[in-house]
Design a protein around this motif. Sequence first.
Motif, PDB file in Angstrom:
ATOM      1  N   ARG A  66     -90.405 -18.894  -8.643  1.00 52.81           N
ATOM      2  CA  ARG A  66     -90.515 -18.236  -9.943  1.00 52.81           C
ATOM      3  C   ARG A  66     -90.512 -16.739  -9.704  1.00 52.81           C
ATOM      4  N   PRO A  67     -89.407 -16.058 -10.002  1.00 55.07           N
ATOM      5  CA  PRO A  67     -89.340 -14.606  -9.786  1.00 55.07           C
ATOM      6  C   PRO A  67     -90.338 -13.867 -10.669  1.00 55.07           C
ATOM      7  N   GLY A  68     -90.566 -12.605 -10.340  1.00 54.83           N
ATOM      8  CA  GLY A  68     -91.522 -11.804 -11.082  1.00 54.83           C
ATOM      9  C   GLY A  68     -91.062 -11.451 -12.481  1.00 54.83           C
ATOM     10  N   SER A  69     -89.751 -11.475 -12.739  1.00 53.61           N
ATOM     11  CA  SER A  69     -89.244 -11.177 -14.075  1.00 53.61           C
ATOM     12  C   SER A  69     -87.908 -11.881 -14.268  1.00 53.61           C
ATOM     13  N   ILE A  70     -87.435 -11.865 -15.496  1.00 54.41           N
ATOM     14  CA  ILE A  70     -86.157 -12.490 -15.831  1.00 54.41           C
ATOM     15  C   ILE A  70     -84.999 -11.807 -15.104  1.00 54.41           C
ATOM     16  N   PHE A  71     -85.216 -10.587 -14.630  1.00 60.53           N
ATOM     17  CA  PHE A  71     -84.147  -9.811 -14.006  1.00 60.53           C
ATOM     18  C   PHE A  71     -84.115  -9.962 -12.480  1.00 60.53           C
ATOM     19  N   GLU A  72     -84.972 -10.795 -11.928  1.00 56.07           N
ATOM     20  CA  GLU A  72     -85.086 -10.878 -10.471  1.00 56.07           C
ATOM     21  C   GLU A  72     -84.584 -12.202  -9.885  1.00 56.07           C
ATOM     22  N   TYR A  73     -83.924 -13.013 -10.683  1.00 56.59           N
ATOM     23  CA  TYR A  73     -83.387 -14.269 -10.148  1.00 56.59           C
ATOM     24  C   TYR A  73     -82.205 -13.988  -9.228  1.00 56.59           C
ATOM     25  N   ARG A  74     -82.084 -14.819  -8.204  1.00 54.40           N
ATOM     26  CA  ARG A  74     -80.954 -14.748  -7.272  1.00 54.40           C
ATOM     27  C   ARG A  74     -80.269 -16.101  -7.237  1.00 54.40           C
ATOM     28  N   ILE A  75     -79.041 -16.108  -6.780  1.00 50.38           N
ATOM     29  CA  ILE A  75     -78.297 -17.369  -6.719  1.00 50.38           C
ATOM     30  C   ILE A  75     -79.012 -18.371  -5.822  1.00 50.38           C
ATOM     31  N   GLU A  76     -79.733 -17.885  -4.818  1.00 50.13           N
ATOM     32  CA  GLU A  76     -80.453 -18.764  -3.894  1.00 50.13           C
ATOM     33  C   GLU A  76     -81.637 -19.462  -4.564  1.00 50.13           C
ATOM     34  N   ASP A  77     -82.034 -18.990  -5.743  1.00 53.53           N
ATOM     35  CA  ASP A  77     -83.157 -19.605  -6.457  1.00 53.53           C
ATOM     36  C   ASP A  77     -82.760 -20.895  -7.168  1.00 53.53           C
ATOM     37  N   LEU A  78     -81.463 -21.172  -7.265  1.00 55.76           N
ATOM     38  CA  LEU A  78     -80.981 -22.293  -8.052  1.00 55.76           C
ATOM     39  C   LEU A  78     -80.577 -23.452  -7.147  1.00 55.76           C
ATOM     40  N   MET A  79     -81.106 -24.620  -7.432  1.00 56.89           N
ATOM     41  CA  MET A  79     -80.778 -25.801  -6.637  1.00 56.89           C
ATOM     42  C   MET A  79     -80.304 -26.917  -7.574  1.00 56.89           C
ATOM     43  N   VAL A  80     -79.027 -27.271  -7.461  1.00 54.56           N
ATOM     44  CA  VAL A  80     -78.442 -28.326  -8.280  1.00 54.56           C
ATOM     45  C   VAL A  80     -78.353 -29.605  -7.465  1.00 54.56           C
ATOM     46  N   SER A  81     -78.744 -30.700  -8.075  1.00 57.89           N
ATOM     47  CA  SER A  81     -78.692 -31.997  -7.407  1.00 57.89           C
ATOM     48  C   SER A  81     -78.013 -33.023  -8.317  1.00 57.89           C
ATOM     49  N   GLU A  82     -77.621 -34.128  -7.723  1.00 61.55           N
ATOM     50  CA  GLU A  82     -77.035 -35.267  -8.432  1.00 61.55           C
ATOM     51  C   GLU A  82     -75.759 -34.889  -9.189  1.00 61.55           C
ATOM     52  N   TYR A  83     -75.023 -33.930  -8.629  1.00 56.46           N
ATOM     53  CA  TYR A  83     -73.751 -33.541  -9.244  1.00 56.46           C
ATOM     54  C   TYR A  83     -72.611 -34.034  -8.368  1.00 56.46           C
ATOM     55  N   ALA A  84     -71.876 -35.035  -8.851  1.00 51.19           N
ATOM     56  CA  ALA A  84     -70.746 -35.604  -8.126  1.00 51.19           C
ATOM     57  C   ALA A  84     -69.547 -35.659  -9.073  1.00 51.19           C
ATOM     58  N   PRO A  85     -68.946 -34.503  -9.357  1.00 50.76           N
ATOM     59  CA  PRO A  85     -67.873 -34.457 -10.349  1.00 50.76           C
ATOM     60  C   PRO A  85     -66.569 -35.036  -9.823  1.00 50.76           C
ATOM     61  N   GLN A  86     -65.673 -35.336 -10.748  1.00 52.90           N
ATOM     62  CA  GLN A  86     -64.310 -35.656 -10.385  1.00 52.90           C
ATOM     63  C   GLN A  86     -63.588 -34.354 -10.022  1.00 52.90           C
ATOM     64  N   SER A  87     -62.376 -34.468  -9.547  1.00 47.41           N
ATOM     65  CA  SER A  87     -61.697 -33.327  -8.939  1.00 47.41           C
ATOM     66  C   SER A  87     -61.412 -32.218  -9.947  1.00 47.41           C
ATOM     67  N   HIS A  88     -61.299 -31.003  -9.420  1.00 45.38           N
ATOM     68  CA  HIS A  88     -60.929 -29.829 -10.211  1.00 45.38           C
ATOM     69  C   HIS A  88     -59.554 -30.035 -10.823  1.00 45.38           C
ATOM     70  N   ILE A  89     -59.370 -29.540 -12.058  1.00 46.83           N
ATOM     71  CA  ILE A  89     -58.067 -29.577 -12.716  1.00 46.83           C
ATOM     72  C   ILE A  89     -57.625 -28.136 -12.953  1.00 46.83           C
ATOM     73  N   PRO A  90     -56.656 -27.633 -12.241  1.00 47.79           N
ATOM     74  CA  PRO A  90     -56.260 -26.228 -12.397  1.00 47.79           C
ATOM     75  C   PRO A  90     -55.521 -25.999 -13.718  1.00 47.79           C
ATOM     76  N   ALA A  91     -55.672 -24.776 -14.233  1.00 45.96           N
ATOM     77  CA  ALA A  91     -54.946 -24.372 -15.446  1.00 45.96           C
ATOM     78  C   ALA A  91     -54.899 -22.853 -15.484  1.00 45.96           C
ATOM     79  N   PRO A  92     -53.838 -22.271 -16.045  1.00 45.92           N
ATOM     80  CA  PRO A  92     -53.708 -20.799 -16.076  1.00 45.92           C
ATOM     81  C   PRO A  92     -54.660 -20.166 -17.077  1.00 45.92           C
ATOM     82  N   VAL A  93     -55.081 -18.929 -16.784  1.00 44.85           N
ATOM     83  CA  VAL A  93     -55.911 -18.143 -17.697  1.00 44.85           C
ATOM     84  C   VAL A  93     -55.002 -17.265 -18.548  1.00 44.85           C
ATOM     85  N   ALA A  94     -55.225 -17.284 -19.855  1.00 47.74           N
ATOM     86  CA  ALA A  94     -54.467 -16.412 -20.755  1.00 47.74           C
ATOM     87  C   ALA A  94     -55.208 -15.082 -20.879  1.00 47.74           C
ATOM     88  N   VAL A  95     -54.522 -13.992 -20.572  1.00 46.38           N
ATOM     89  CA  VAL A  95     -55.138 -12.659 -20.586  1.00 46.38           C
ATOM     90  C   VAL A  95     -54.731 -11.903 -21.839  1.00 46.38           C
TER      91      VAL A  95
END
Length: 324
Positions: free
Chosen positions: A295-324
Amino acid sequence: MSANTLSPPQSSRSDHWEWQYLDLMRRIWEGGDERTDRTGVGTRSLFGALIRFDLSGGAMPLLTTKRVYWKTASRELLWFLSGETNIRPLCAQGVEIWTDWPLDRYRRATGDELTRAEFSQRIVSDAQFAERWGDLGPVYGKQWVDWPVYEPVTEISGETLYRLRRRGINQVAQLVESLKSNPGSRRHIIEGWNVAELDAMALPPCHKTYQFHVADGRLSGMLYQRSCDLGLGFAFNMWSLALLTRMLAQQCNLEPGEVVWTGADVHLYLNHAQLVEEQLMRVPAGEPKLAFERRPGSIFEYRIEDLMVSEYAPQSHIPAPVAV
Protein backbone atom coordinates in the motif's frame (compact mmCIF):
# COMPACT_ATOMS: atom_id res chain seq x y z
CA MET A 1 -20.79 -12.91 -43.66
CA SER A 2 -23.98 -14.00 -41.92
CA ALA A 3 -24.80 -13.39 -38.28
CA ASN A 4 -24.57 -17.09 -37.51
CA THR A 5 -20.97 -17.28 -38.65
CA LEU A 6 -20.10 -14.48 -36.25
CA SER A 7 -21.44 -16.27 -33.18
CA PRO A 8 -20.07 -19.17 -31.12
CA PRO A 9 -22.48 -22.03 -30.34
CA GLN A 10 -25.27 -20.93 -27.99
CA SER A 11 -24.44 -23.84 -25.69
CA SER A 12 -21.18 -22.03 -24.88
CA ARG A 13 -22.99 -19.03 -23.37
CA SER A 14 -22.52 -18.36 -19.65
CA ASP A 15 -22.85 -15.48 -17.22
CA HIS A 16 -19.30 -14.32 -17.94
CA TRP A 17 -19.17 -10.51 -17.93
CA GLU A 18 -17.36 -10.45 -21.28
CA TRP A 19 -20.51 -11.40 -23.17
CA GLN A 20 -21.64 -7.80 -22.57
CA TYR A 21 -18.66 -6.69 -24.64
CA LEU A 22 -19.02 -9.33 -27.35
CA ASP A 23 -22.76 -8.69 -27.73
CA LEU A 24 -22.07 -4.97 -28.11
CA MET A 25 -19.39 -5.69 -30.70
CA ARG A 26 -21.82 -7.88 -32.65
CA ARG A 27 -24.59 -5.26 -32.53
CA ILE A 28 -22.29 -2.58 -33.88
CA TRP A 29 -20.67 -4.70 -36.59
CA GLU A 30 -23.95 -6.10 -37.89
CA GLY A 31 -26.25 -3.10 -37.42
CA GLY A 32 -24.18 -0.03 -36.62
CA ASP A 33 -24.49 3.24 -38.49
CA GLU A 34 -21.71 3.41 -41.10
CA ARG A 35 -20.04 6.81 -40.99
CA THR A 36 -17.03 8.75 -42.17
CA ASP A 37 -14.79 9.92 -39.34
CA ARG A 38 -11.84 12.15 -38.48
CA THR A 39 -9.27 9.50 -39.47
CA GLY A 40 -10.76 8.86 -42.92
CA VAL A 41 -10.89 5.10 -42.22
CA GLY A 42 -14.63 4.95 -41.60
CA THR A 43 -16.55 3.30 -38.76
CA ARG A 44 -19.71 1.50 -37.81
CA SER A 45 -21.05 3.07 -34.66
CA LEU A 46 -23.73 3.01 -32.01
CA PHE A 47 -24.66 5.88 -29.71
CA GLY A 48 -25.02 4.99 -26.04
CA ALA A 49 -23.82 1.76 -24.39
CA LEU A 50 -23.24 0.47 -20.86
CA ILE A 51 -21.17 -2.37 -19.36
CA ARG A 52 -20.98 -3.29 -15.65
CA PHE A 53 -18.43 -5.34 -13.73
CA ASP A 54 -18.24 -6.42 -10.07
CA LEU A 55 -14.78 -5.98 -8.53
CA SER A 56 -15.50 -8.20 -5.52
CA GLY A 57 -12.88 -10.74 -4.53
CA GLY A 58 -10.10 -9.05 -6.48
CA ALA A 59 -11.81 -9.63 -9.85
CA MET A 60 -10.69 -7.45 -12.75
CA PRO A 61 -12.28 -6.86 -16.19
CA LEU A 62 -9.57 -8.23 -18.44
CA LEU A 63 -10.83 -9.50 -21.79
CA THR A 64 -10.09 -13.20 -22.19
CA THR A 65 -11.08 -13.62 -25.86
CA LYS A 66 -7.81 -11.93 -26.79
CA ARG A 67 -4.69 -10.98 -24.89
CA VAL A 68 -4.78 -7.57 -23.23
CA TYR A 69 -1.41 -6.08 -22.31
CA TRP A 70 -2.48 -4.94 -18.86
CA LYS A 71 1.00 -3.78 -17.87
CA THR A 72 1.00 -1.34 -20.79
CA ALA A 73 -2.43 -0.05 -19.78
CA SER A 74 -1.27 0.26 -16.17
CA ARG A 75 1.86 2.17 -17.15
CA GLU A 76 -0.33 4.59 -19.09
CA LEU A 77 -2.56 5.17 -16.03
CA LEU A 78 0.47 5.75 -13.79
CA TRP A 79 1.77 8.21 -16.40
CA PHE A 80 -1.54 10.10 -16.26
CA LEU A 81 -1.30 10.31 -12.47
CA SER A 82 2.20 11.76 -12.74
CA GLY A 83 0.81 14.73 -14.66
CA GLU A 84 3.30 14.11 -17.47
CA THR A 85 2.32 15.01 -21.05
CA ASN A 86 5.48 14.03 -22.90
CA ILE A 87 5.76 10.51 -24.34
CA ARG A 88 9.40 10.18 -23.27
CA PRO A 89 8.71 8.29 -19.99
CA LEU A 90 6.37 5.93 -21.87
CA CYS A 91 8.86 5.25 -24.68
CA ALA A 92 11.56 4.56 -22.09
CA GLN A 93 9.35 1.74 -20.79
CA GLY A 94 8.63 0.39 -24.28
CA VAL A 95 5.08 1.79 -24.29
CA GLU A 96 4.19 3.05 -27.77
CA ILE A 97 0.44 3.64 -27.53
CA TRP A 98 0.82 7.44 -27.74
CA THR A 99 3.73 7.56 -30.21
CA ASP A 100 1.72 7.69 -33.44
CA TRP A 101 0.33 11.20 -32.85
CA PRO A 102 3.64 13.05 -32.30
CA LEU A 103 5.27 10.91 -34.99
CA ASP A 104 2.59 11.94 -37.48
CA ARG A 105 3.10 15.60 -36.52
CA TYR A 106 6.88 15.24 -36.91
CA ARG A 107 6.61 13.62 -40.36
CA ARG A 108 4.20 16.27 -41.65
CA ALA A 109 6.35 19.12 -40.32
CA THR A 110 9.75 17.84 -41.45
CA GLY A 111 9.12 15.41 -44.29
CA ASP A 112 11.44 12.99 -42.51
CA GLU A 113 9.96 9.48 -42.69
CA LEU A 114 11.49 8.13 -39.49
CA THR A 115 10.11 4.74 -38.51
CA ARG A 116 8.20 4.49 -35.28
CA ALA A 117 11.09 2.61 -33.65
CA GLU A 118 13.63 5.22 -34.80
CA PHE A 119 11.43 8.06 -33.58
CA SER A 120 10.88 6.47 -30.16
CA GLN A 121 14.58 5.72 -29.76
CA ARG A 122 15.44 9.33 -30.49
CA ILE A 123 12.74 10.55 -28.06
CA VAL A 124 14.42 8.50 -25.32
CA SER A 125 18.02 9.35 -26.15
CA ASP A 126 17.68 13.05 -27.03
CA ALA A 127 16.02 15.26 -24.38
CA GLN A 128 15.87 18.31 -26.65
CA PHE A 129 14.29 16.30 -29.45
CA ALA A 130 11.76 14.90 -26.96
CA GLU A 131 10.92 18.37 -25.70
CA ARG A 132 10.36 19.60 -29.26
CA TRP A 133 8.46 16.62 -30.68
CA GLY A 134 7.33 14.37 -27.84
CA ASP A 135 4.86 16.58 -26.02
CA LEU A 136 1.14 15.93 -26.53
CA GLY A 137 -0.14 19.19 -25.13
CA PRO A 138 -2.32 19.43 -21.99
CA VAL A 139 -3.80 15.93 -22.25
CA TYR A 140 -5.21 13.74 -19.48
CA GLY A 141 -2.54 13.95 -16.80
CA LYS A 142 -2.26 17.73 -17.03
CA GLN A 143 -5.98 18.15 -16.47
CA TRP A 144 -6.14 15.49 -13.73
CA VAL A 145 -3.44 16.92 -11.48
CA ASP A 146 -2.83 20.48 -12.70
CA TRP A 147 -6.07 21.96 -14.06
CA PRO A 148 -5.08 25.55 -14.91
CA VAL A 149 -6.36 28.37 -12.71
CA TYR A 150 -6.21 32.05 -13.69
CA GLU A 151 -6.18 34.65 -10.92
CA PRO A 152 -7.00 38.38 -11.21
CA VAL A 153 -3.93 40.54 -10.70
CA THR A 154 -4.93 44.09 -11.61
CA GLU A 155 -7.50 46.21 -13.38
CA ILE A 156 -6.64 48.56 -16.25
CA SER A 157 -9.17 50.80 -17.95
CA GLY A 158 -12.05 48.80 -16.56
CA GLU A 159 -10.60 45.45 -17.69
CA THR A 160 -9.35 42.84 -15.24
CA LEU A 161 -6.04 41.17 -16.10
CA TYR A 162 -5.35 37.58 -15.09
CA ARG A 163 -2.26 35.45 -14.69
CA LEU A 164 -1.87 31.70 -14.63
CA ARG A 165 -1.31 30.33 -11.15
CA ARG A 166 1.93 28.34 -10.93
CA ARG A 167 0.14 25.21 -9.78
CA GLY A 168 -3.37 24.40 -10.86
CA ILE A 169 -6.01 22.20 -9.23
CA ASN A 170 -5.03 18.62 -8.45
CA GLN A 171 -8.36 16.91 -9.03
CA VAL A 172 -7.05 13.50 -8.01
CA ALA A 173 -5.71 14.69 -4.66
CA GLN A 174 -8.98 16.51 -4.00
CA LEU A 175 -10.91 13.36 -4.90
CA VAL A 176 -8.98 11.24 -2.39
CA GLU A 177 -9.60 13.81 0.32
CA SER A 178 -13.31 14.07 -0.46
CA LEU A 179 -13.74 10.28 -0.48
CA LYS A 180 -12.20 10.16 2.99
CA SER A 181 -13.89 13.20 4.51
CA ASN A 182 -17.26 13.27 2.78
CA PRO A 183 -17.97 9.82 1.29
CA GLY A 184 -21.66 10.58 0.70
CA SER A 185 -20.87 13.44 -1.69
CA ARG A 186 -22.14 13.38 -5.26
CA ARG A 187 -19.13 15.39 -6.42
CA HIS A 188 -16.42 12.71 -6.49
CA ILE A 189 -15.41 13.56 -10.04
CA ILE A 190 -12.30 13.74 -12.23
CA GLU A 191 -12.91 15.76 -15.41
CA GLY A 192 -10.63 15.87 -18.44
CA TRP A 193 -12.70 17.98 -20.86
CA ASN A 194 -11.15 21.43 -20.46
CA VAL A 195 -12.86 23.38 -23.24
CA ALA A 196 -10.28 26.17 -23.17
CA GLU A 197 -7.40 23.79 -23.94
CA LEU A 198 -8.89 21.24 -26.33
CA ASP A 199 -7.21 22.73 -29.40
CA ALA A 200 -3.79 22.44 -27.76
CA MET A 201 -4.18 18.69 -27.16
CA ALA A 202 -2.86 16.06 -29.56
CA LEU A 203 -6.15 14.24 -28.99
CA PRO A 204 -9.06 15.55 -26.90
CA PRO A 205 -9.89 13.20 -24.03
CA CYS A 206 -11.98 10.19 -25.01
CA HIS A 207 -12.39 8.81 -21.48
CA LYS A 208 -13.35 12.23 -20.20
CA THR A 209 -15.32 11.98 -16.95
CA TYR A 210 -14.88 9.68 -13.94
CA GLN A 211 -17.27 9.66 -11.00
CA PHE A 212 -17.10 7.63 -7.80
CA HIS A 213 -19.71 6.49 -5.31
CA VAL A 214 -19.41 5.14 -1.77
CA ALA A 215 -22.07 2.88 -0.25
CA ASP A 216 -21.80 0.37 2.61
CA GLY A 217 -18.04 0.80 2.72
CA ARG A 218 -17.65 -0.06 -0.98
CA LEU A 219 -16.25 2.22 -3.66
CA SER A 220 -17.70 2.06 -7.17
CA GLY A 221 -16.51 3.96 -10.21
CA MET A 222 -18.21 5.11 -13.40
CA LEU A 223 -16.57 6.31 -16.60
CA TYR A 224 -18.29 8.38 -19.27
CA GLN A 225 -16.42 7.97 -22.55
CA ARG A 226 -17.39 10.31 -25.37
CA SER A 227 -15.71 8.19 -28.05
CA CYS A 228 -14.64 4.55 -27.85
CA ASP A 229 -12.70 2.40 -30.31
CA LEU A 230 -14.32 -0.84 -29.18
CA GLY A 231 -11.90 -3.10 -31.03
CA LEU A 232 -8.69 -1.69 -29.54
CA GLY A 233 -9.29 1.03 -26.96
CA PHE A 234 -12.04 -0.41 -24.77
CA ALA A 235 -9.91 -3.13 -23.19
CA PHE A 236 -7.46 -0.52 -21.85
CA ASN A 237 -10.21 1.90 -20.81
CA MET A 238 -12.12 -0.74 -18.83
CA TRP A 239 -8.94 -2.00 -17.15
CA SER A 240 -7.84 1.53 -16.24
CA LEU A 241 -11.25 2.39 -14.79
CA ALA A 242 -11.11 -0.72 -12.61
CA LEU A 243 -7.48 -0.20 -11.60
CA LEU A 244 -8.04 3.43 -10.64
CA THR A 245 -11.10 2.41 -8.59
CA ARG A 246 -9.08 -0.31 -6.84
CA MET A 247 -6.23 2.10 -6.07
CA LEU A 248 -8.61 4.72 -4.68
CA ALA A 249 -10.38 2.10 -2.58
CA GLN A 250 -7.07 0.97 -1.08
CA GLN A 251 -6.03 4.55 -0.33
CA CYS A 252 -9.39 5.37 1.29
CA ASN A 253 -9.82 2.16 3.33
CA LEU A 254 -12.80 1.05 1.26
CA GLU A 255 -13.71 -2.25 -0.37
CA PRO A 256 -13.95 -2.37 -4.17
CA GLY A 257 -17.51 -2.22 -5.43
CA GLU A 258 -18.57 -2.09 -9.07
CA VAL A 259 -17.31 -0.35 -12.18
CA VAL A 260 -19.72 0.99 -14.77
CA TRP A 261 -18.49 1.93 -18.23
CA THR A 262 -20.67 4.17 -20.40
CA GLY A 263 -19.85 4.94 -24.00
CA ALA A 264 -21.40 7.64 -26.19
CA ASP A 265 -20.07 7.15 -29.75
CA VAL A 266 -18.98 3.51 -29.59
CA HIS A 267 -17.49 2.35 -32.86
CA LEU A 268 -15.60 -0.29 -34.80
CA TYR A 269 -13.27 0.76 -37.59
CA LEU A 270 -14.02 -0.70 -41.02
CA ASN A 271 -10.45 -2.00 -41.30
CA HIS A 272 -10.95 -4.11 -38.14
CA ALA A 273 -13.02 -6.79 -39.88
CA GLN A 274 -10.48 -9.55 -39.18
CA LEU A 275 -10.32 -8.64 -35.48
CA VAL A 276 -14.10 -8.50 -35.09
CA GLU A 277 -14.87 -11.70 -36.98
CA GLU A 278 -12.20 -13.69 -35.18
CA GLN A 279 -13.02 -12.38 -31.70
CA LEU A 280 -16.76 -13.01 -32.09
CA MET A 281 -16.04 -16.68 -32.67
CA ARG A 282 -14.26 -17.01 -29.32
CA VAL A 283 -15.76 -17.95 -25.95
CA PRO A 284 -14.85 -16.06 -22.73
CA ALA A 285 -13.34 -18.09 -19.90
CA GLY A 286 -11.56 -17.47 -16.63
CA GLU A 287 -11.68 -14.85 -13.89
CA PRO A 288 -8.49 -12.75 -13.70
CA LYS A 289 -7.67 -11.18 -10.36
CA LEU A 290 -5.48 -8.32 -9.15
CA ALA A 291 -3.65 -8.02 -5.83
CA PHE A 292 -1.42 -5.20 -4.60
CA GLU A 293 2.06 -6.04 -3.37
CA ARG A 294 2.00 -3.05 -0.99
CA ARG A 295 0.00 0.00 0.00
CA PRO A 296 1.87 3.11 -1.20
CA GLY A 297 1.85 6.29 0.85
CA SER A 298 -0.37 8.10 -1.67
CA ILE A 299 -2.33 7.59 -4.87
CA PHE A 300 0.64 9.05 -6.76
CA GLU A 301 3.24 6.54 -5.53
CA TYR A 302 2.09 3.30 -7.16
CA ARG A 303 4.59 1.46 -9.36
CA ILE A 304 4.06 -1.24 -11.93
CA GLU A 305 5.79 -3.67 -9.55
CA ASP A 306 2.95 -3.13 -7.05
CA LEU A 307 0.46 -4.90 -9.31
CA MET A 308 0.13 -8.67 -9.37
CA VAL A 309 -2.33 -10.28 -11.80
CA SER A 310 -3.24 -13.94 -11.44
CA GLU A 311 -5.53 -16.46 -13.14
CA TYR A 312 -5.25 -14.70 -16.50
CA ALA A 313 -5.00 -17.18 -19.38
CA PRO A 314 -6.26 -15.28 -22.43
CA GLN A 315 -6.61 -16.49 -25.97
CA SER A 316 -4.09 -15.19 -28.49
CA HIS A 317 -3.58 -11.54 -29.39
CA ILE A 318 -5.50 -10.31 -32.44
CA PRO A 319 -3.58 -7.55 -34.26
CA ALA A 320 -5.35 -4.58 -35.83
CA PRO A 321 -4.20 -1.17 -37.15
CA VAL A 322 -4.58 2.03 -35.11
CA ALA A 323 -6.41 4.89 -36.81
CA VAL A 324 -4.60 8.19 -36.16
